[in-house]
Scaffold this motif. Structure first.
Motif, mmCIF file in Angstrom:
data_model
loop_
_atom_site.group_PDB
_atom_site.id
_atom_site.type_symbol
_atom_site.label_atom_id
_atom_site.label_comp_id
_atom_site.label_asym_id
_atom_site.label_seq_id
_atom_site.Cartn_x
_atom_site.Cartn_y
_atom_site.Cartn_z
ATOM 1 N N THR A 1 -7.948 3.115 -3.284
ATOM 2 C CA THR A 1 -9.210 3.487 -3.925
ATOM 3 C C THR A 1 -10.202 4.032 -2.913
ATOM 4 N N GLN A 2 -10.205 3.448 -1.725
ATOM 5 C CA GLN A 2 -11.122 3.887 -0.683
ATOM 6 C C GLN A 2 -10.873 5.341 -0.299
ATOM 7 N N ALA A 3 -9.614 5.767 -0.343
ATOM 8 C CA ALA A 3 -9.284 7.156 -0.013
ATOM 9 C C ALA A 3 -9.943 8.122 -0.996
ATOM 10 N N PHE A 4 -9.995 7.747 -2.273
ATOM 11 C CA PHE A 4 -10.650 8.589 -3.275
ATOM 12 C C PHE A 4 -12.162 8.612 -3.068
ATOM 13 N N THR A 5 -12.723 7.447 -2.731
ATOM 14 C CA THR A 5 -14.170 7.373 -2.516
ATOM 15 C C THR A 5 -14.598 8.209 -1.317
ATOM 16 N N THR B 1 0.834 -1.203 0.000
ATOM 17 C CA THR B 1 0.000 0.000 0.000
ATOM 18 C C THR B 1 0.866 1.249 0.000
ATOM 19 N N PHE B 2 1.908 1.234 0.816
ATOM 20 C CA PHE B 2 2.824 2.372 0.892
ATOM 21 C C PHE B 2 3.507 2.609 -0.446
ATOM 22 N N ILE B 3 3.968 1.539 -1.089
ATOM 23 C CA ILE B 3 4.658 1.664 -2.375
ATOM 24 C C ILE B 3 3.713 2.200 -3.447
ATOM 25 N N ILE B 4 2.475 1.678 -3.481
ATOM 26 C CA ILE B 4 1.498 2.158 -4.460
ATOM 27 C C ILE B 4 1.180 3.636 -4.220
ATOM 28 N N ALA B 5 1.044 3.999 -2.960
ATOM 29 C CA ALA B 5 0.752 5.392 -2.622
ATOM 30 C C ALA B 5 1.889 6.313 -3.065
ATOM 31 N N LEU C 1 0.499 9.889 -3.746
ATOM 32 C CA LEU C 1 -0.403 10.153 -2.635
ATOM 33 C C LEU C 1 0.360 10.244 -1.323
ATOM 34 N N GLU C 2 1.569 9.706 -1.336
ATOM 35 C CA GLU C 2 2.442 9.725 -0.156
ATOM 36 C C GLU C 2 3.770 10.358 -0.562
#
Length: 241
Positions: free
Chosen positions: A200-204, A117-121, A126-127
């Motif tokens: 995705t949840q962060a965008f929603t 999750t951290f790497i994708i962000a 996003l991070e």
């Protein structure tokens, strides 16, 4: 009174960390509560999220009446995809992989979800990671340490430790079907879906900031999706009891 005020300040300051610890305790408790169950794991996923939806809806309805946005068709479709991504498909892939790989390998891989999750962000910007700041260095070192730990847990073969009561969730068989390629693909797919779900949840949540309502909807929709999948793979009605 001073002690109480001090405790309140500490709780408010470390509220995210406290909530994360409580979440882990709740997740661990689920395994204890389901230890003696003999349900098919896919049926268990369906019942689990149906129960979660029933529990969450009253709180969401009364506590978020003033902040809950209007539910549009596009927003509902987004929730549907989010539920598929983070609830029904992820967990069913997770439990399906238990038939093909060792529990140690599966659990170790799933524990890389925070790292992934951290790497994708970071990739999606996003991070922001400051490689020269103590906070940024701590994030990088923590991610690498976690990945190394997972690799050691997954591949190191130490002395066997017998289980006292068997696996927390019984799959209807006493042996694991050794198919590492298929099991690894299922486990990795579950991990990637789980990690991308958090992004995705962060965008929603930006469009639908009512967190309790979103959780209730995802539990309900995810339970329905899982029920459809379970009916396809499990035709015996007696298995649902």
């Amino acid at each position: 009174m001073a002690i109480v005020m001090c405790a309140v300040k500490v709780i408010n300051r470390f509220k995210p960390q406290i909530l994360m610890i409580l979440l882990q305790i709740c997740v661990a408790s689920i395994y204890f509560l389901t230890e003696d169950m003999r349900l098919n794991p896919h049926i268990y996923v369906t019942y689990r999220h149906a129960a979660g939806s029933l529990v969450m809806f009253p709180f969401a309805y009364f506590l978020e009446r003033k902040i809950r946005p209007k539910l549009t068709l596009s927003l509902f479709l987004e929730m549907f995809l989010l539920s598929l991504q983070g609830v029904s498909l992820t967990l069913n892939l997770y439990f399906a992989s238990m038939r093909y790989v060792s529990p140690t390998f599966m659990t170790a891989i799933i524990n890389t979800i925070p790292c992934t999750t951290f790497i994708i962000a970071v990739i999606l910007r996003l991070e922001i990671v400051g490689v020269r700041s103590p906070r940024g260095i701590a994030k990088i070192v923590g991610t690498l340490t976690s990945l190394v730990g997972v690799i050691v847990i997954a591949f190191y073969k130490g002395p066997a430790v017998a289980s006292l009561k068997g696996a927390p969730i019984h799959l209807g068989t006493n042996s694991v079907l050794e198919n590492w390629l298929k099991g690894s693909i299922l486990t990795l797919a579950s991990r990637m879906l789980w990690s991308s779900f958090y992004i995705t949840q962060a965008f929603t949540l930006k469009k639908y900031p009512a967190k309790l309502s979103l959780s209730a909807w995802m539990n309900g929709i995810g339970a329905a999706q899982s029920a459809v999948y379970t009916v396809i793979v499990q035709h015996k009605s007696a298995s649902w009891c």
